[in-house]
Design a protein around this motif. Structure first.
Motif, PDB file in Angstrom:
ATOM      1  N   UNK A  21       0.831  -1.214   0.000  1.00  0.00           N
ATOM      2  CA  UNK A  21       0.000   0.000   0.000  1.00  0.00           C
ATOM      3  C   UNK A  21       0.863   1.260   0.000  1.00  0.00           C
ATOM      4  N   UNK A  22       1.853   1.314   0.890  1.00  0.00           N
ATOM      5  CA  UNK A  22       2.692   2.519   0.980  1.00  0.00           C
ATOM      6  C   UNK A  22       3.408   2.802  -0.346  1.00  0.00           C
ATOM      7  N   UNK A  23       3.871   1.750  -1.005  1.00  0.00           N
ATOM      8  CA  UNK A  23       4.577   1.930  -2.270  1.00  0.00           C
ATOM      9  C   UNK A  23       3.623   2.395  -3.375  1.00  0.00           C
ATOM     10  N   UNK A  24       2.439   1.763  -3.462  1.00  0.00           N
ATOM     11  CA  UNK A  24       1.452   2.211  -4.456  1.00  0.00           C
ATOM     12  C   UNK A  24       0.992   3.637  -4.163  1.00  0.00           C
ATOM     13  N   UNK A  25       0.832   3.947  -2.868  1.00  0.00           N
ATOM     14  CA  UNK A  25       0.353   5.287  -2.469  1.00  0.00           C
ATOM     15  C   UNK A  25       1.346   6.361  -2.902  1.00  0.00           C
ATOM     16  N   UNK A  26       2.646   6.080  -2.724  1.00  0.00           N
ATOM     17  CA  UNK A  26       3.677   7.027  -3.126  1.00  0.00           C
ATOM     18  C   UNK A  26       3.627   7.252  -4.647  1.00  0.00           C
ATOM     19  N   UNK A  40      -6.855  -0.090  -2.103  1.00  0.00           N
ATOM     20  CA  UNK A  40      -5.762  -1.071  -2.016  1.00  0.00           C
ATOM     21  C   UNK A  40      -6.261  -2.508  -1.844  1.00  0.00           C
ATOM     22  N   UNK A  41      -7.447  -2.676  -1.244  1.00  0.00           N
ATOM     23  CA  UNK A  41      -8.017  -4.023  -1.082  1.00  0.00           C
ATOM     24  C   UNK A  41      -8.133  -4.730  -2.429  1.00  0.00           C
ATOM     25  N   UNK A  42      -8.427  -3.957  -3.472  1.00  0.00           N
ATOM     26  CA  UNK A  42      -8.603  -4.545  -4.811  1.00  0.00           C
ATOM     27  C   UNK A  42      -7.297  -5.045  -5.415  1.00  0.00           C
ATOM     28  N   UNK A  49       1.463  -5.670 -12.695  1.00  0.00           N
ATOM     29  CA  UNK A  49       0.958  -4.875 -13.829  1.00  0.00           C
ATOM     30  C   UNK A  49      -0.563  -4.720 -13.771  1.00  0.00           C
ATOM     31  N   UNK A  50      -1.258  -5.778 -13.338  1.00  0.00           N
ATOM     32  CA  UNK A  50      -2.717  -5.676 -13.209  1.00  0.00           C
ATOM     33  C   UNK A  50      -3.077  -4.683 -12.099  1.00  0.00           C
ATOM     34  N   UNK A  51      -2.261  -4.654 -11.040  1.00  0.00           N
ATOM     35  CA  UNK A  51      -2.478  -3.688  -9.959  1.00  0.00           C
ATOM     36  C   UNK A  51      -2.305  -2.264 -10.484  1.00  0.00           C
ATOM     37  N   UNK A  52      -1.266  -2.068 -11.306  1.00  0.00           N
ATOM     38  CA  UNK A  52      -1.020  -0.733 -11.876  1.00  0.00           C
ATOM     39  C   UNK A  52      -2.217  -0.295 -12.711  1.00  0.00           C
ATOM     40  N   UNK A  53      -2.773  -1.200 -13.500  1.00  0.00           N
ATOM     41  CA  UNK A  53      -3.935  -0.859 -14.322  1.00  0.00           C
ATOM     42  C   UNK A  53      -5.120  -0.424 -13.452  1.00  0.00           C
TER      43      UNK A  53
END
Ligand code: G6P
Ligand code: MG
Length: 214
Positions: A21-26, A40-42, A49-53
């Protein structure tokens, strides 16, 4: 009685969700995209890569990016994540995990990892979890992300046990769907409302009674 145990990593063996979460949030902040813990639950159980999309789909401006730009974003997120997990040790193994792994080994149950993460080897080594595992199937060897059953089918094959004699331990609905498609018994770890595909759900692994299944 079941003869094999297949474990997801993030959210089952170790609590890395907060680091992801912290890394995606940044990254989201750098891109000026609103991103919350609920969003972030999703991303749980979902490949990088699917998370980035999913993250980019939250962009109010609906900006489009080239695949090179997206690769760079995924690399940026992973660099941040790797910094955060650098100091992980055995203290970050979730409650009930080590005693469960020990008991499974004592009973001769074969154990494999089935994780989407390419960082799994690092985390398995730094926490000492590797010692308990007969096989590790992770994002470096699997091409298809959960809910595709690939990691669990490969995990069962690697320990030489038929999938229908294996239990899968998972904290994400996508992972439980993968377990069911593989033909495994699906054990959810978390809250049942979030895990409809589980055959049984435990809120944490300290409550798990091995003798019922193995
Ligand atoms: C697990 C986590 C996800 C993560 C994925 C890929 O499934 O639950 O949140 O995105 O692994 O991890 P990686 O370390 O390869 O980026
Ligand atoms: Mg997980």
């Amino acid at each position: 009685k079941l003869k094999g145990a297949l474990f997801d990593l993030d959210g089952v063996l170790v609590d890395t969700a907060s680091y992801h979460y912290l890394a995606w949030k940044e990254l989201a902040n750098e891109l000026n995209i609103p991103f919350t813990k609920v969003d972030n639950e999703r991303l749980k159980g979902v490949s990088r890569m699917a998370s980035l999309d999913i993250l980019l789909s939250l962009d109010k401006e609906n900006r489009l990016y080239t695949s090179e730009q997206k690769e760079a974003m995924a690399t940026r997120k992973n660099d941040l994540y790797v910094q955060l997990i650098r100091h992980m040790d055995a203290s970050e193994i979730l409650p009930g995990v080590v005693s469960l792994l020990k008991m499974l080994r004592e009973q001769g149950v074969k154990i494999a990892l089935g994780s989407a993460s390419k960082n799994a080897p690092k985390i398995m080594a730094s926490t000492g979890l590797s010692a308990f595992f007969d096989a590790v199937i992770d994002g470096n060897v699997a091409a298809n992300a959960k809910p595709d059953p690939e990691v669990f089918l490969k995990g069962a094959a690697a320990i030489g046990i038929s999938p229908d004699e294996c239990a899968v331990f998972e904290d994400a609905e996508a992972g439980l769907q993968a377990a069911k498609s593989a033909g495994c018994f699906a054990i959810g770890v978390g809250e049942s409302v979030n895990l409809p595909s589980a055959d049984v759900v435990y809120s944490d692994l300290t409550l798990f009674d091995l003798s019922v299944y193995f």
